[in-house]
Design an enzyme around this catalytic site. Structure first.
Site, PDB file in Angstrom:
ATOM      1  N   LYS A  20       0.822  -1.217   0.000  1.00  0.00           N
ATOM      2  CA  LYS A  20       0.000   0.000   0.000  1.00  0.00           C
ATOM      3  C   LYS A  20       0.859   1.271   0.000  1.00  0.00           C
ATOM      4  CE  LYS A  20      -3.988  -2.287   2.111  1.00  0.00           C
ATOM      5  NZ  LYS A  20      -5.083  -2.201   3.111  1.00  0.00           N
TER       6      LYS A  20
ATOM      7  N   TYR B 267     -12.320  -1.732  -4.433  1.00  0.00           N
ATOM      8  CA  TYR B 267     -12.904  -1.880  -3.097  1.00  0.00           C
ATOM      9  C   TYR B 267     -14.431  -1.819  -3.105  1.00  0.00           C
ATOM     10  CZ  TYR B 267      -8.417  -1.937  -0.666  1.00  0.00           C
ATOM     11  OH  TYR B 267      -7.172  -2.297  -0.188  1.00  0.00           O
TER      12      TYR B 267
ATOM     13  N   THR C  24      -6.179  -7.183  10.244  1.00  0.00           N
ATOM     14  CA  THR C  24      -6.424  -5.868   9.623  1.00  0.00           C
ATOM     15  C   THR C  24      -5.951  -4.736  10.525  1.00  0.00           C
ATOM     16  OG1 THR C  24      -8.429  -6.841   8.660  1.00  0.00           O
ATOM     17  CG2 THR C  24      -8.222  -4.431   8.579  1.00  0.00           C
TER      18      THR C  24
ATOM     19  N   ASN D  16      -2.371   0.040   6.685  1.00  0.00           N
ATOM     20  CA  ASN D  16      -1.834  -1.205   7.249  1.00  0.00           C
ATOM     21  C   ASN D  16      -0.871  -1.936   6.308  1.00  0.00           C
ATOM     22  OD1 ASN D  16      -3.734  -2.105   5.472  1.00  0.00           O
ATOM     23  ND2 ASN D  16      -4.959  -3.233   6.960  1.00  0.00           N
TER      24      ASN D  16
ATOM     25  N   HIS E 109      -2.137  -5.504   1.383  1.00  0.00           N
ATOM     26  CA  HIS E 109      -3.411  -6.180   1.131  1.00  0.00           C
ATOM     27  C   HIS E 109      -3.148  -7.645   0.793  1.00  0.00           C
ATOM     28  CE1 HIS E 109      -7.340  -7.052  -0.753  1.00  0.00           C
ATOM     29  NE2 HIS E 109      -6.630  -7.682  -1.673  1.00  0.00           N
TER      30      HIS E 109
ATOM     31  N   GLU F  63      -9.236 -10.199  -8.223  1.00  0.00           N
ATOM     32  CA  GLU F  63      -8.279  -9.108  -8.004  1.00  0.00           C
ATOM     33  C   GLU F  63      -7.081  -9.230  -8.950  1.00  0.00           C
ATOM     34  OE1 GLU F  63      -7.663  -9.423  -3.765  1.00  0.00           O
ATOM     35  OE2 GLU F  63      -9.694  -8.686  -3.337  1.00  0.00           O
TER      36      GLU F  63
END
Ligand code: IDP
Ligand code: MG
Length: 139
Positions: free
Chosen positions: A11, A51, A93, A114, A117, A128
């Site tokens: 991320k 998302y 998470t 975080n 993913h 995905e």
């Protein structure tokens, strides 16, 4: 039957702060093989679509904003029982709840930021992966 690949994103917070290398080292150390990888910056619309399942959640707008705020690395990773094994490696998470030694425990800075993913099912790993990669980009 469990699938042999999962999909991951390093991320924006982790890429921005130079954690890509150390995170890839942990992924490698845990025995995952990189089947596809590229750096990109999602548009707002791409992040919204990625998302989509979270559209009704209170954190959706902020998550979309964050995930399109800078470059990420998207990857397809190969391993036996990949989805479950990778979720173990990344941890919960919420980094406060993540096990010691997990990627999120080490590199997350908040629930939202975080660091990484990981797909939550074989079906989503397929969806995905197809969202970001064409057949000629996968090995
Ligand atoms: P996961 O990434 O562990 O599968 P999800 O519930 O699918 O967790 O949520 C997707 C992403 O949305 C999380 O990784 C995190 O970045 C963000 N997120 C989830 N819950 C919250 C929250 O309560 N506040 C802010 N961001 C959240
Ligand atoms: Mg999820």
């Amino acid at each position: 039957m469990n699938g042999n690949f999962t999909f991951s994103i390093i991320k924006p917070n982790a890429v921005r702060t130079g954690k890509t290398g150390p995170i890839l080292a942990m992924i490698n150390e845990a025995g995952f093989e990189i089947s596809a990888m590229k750096m990109l910056r999602m548009t707002r619309e791409q992040a919204e679509n990625f998302y989509e399942v979270h559209r009704e959640r209170p954190f959706y707008d902020s998550l979309v904003e964050f995930m399109s705020s800078g470059p990420v690395y998207v990857m397809i990773l190969r391993h036996d029982n990949a989805v479950e094994e990778f979720r173990k490696l990344i941890g919960a998470t919420d980094p406060a709840k993540a096990e010691p030694g997990t990627i999120r425990k080490i590199y997350a800075v908040s629930v939202q930021m975080n660091a990484i993913h990981g797909s939550d099912s074989d079906e989503n790993a397929r969806r995905e992966s197809d969202f970001f990669f064409s057949e000629i980009e996968r090995f």
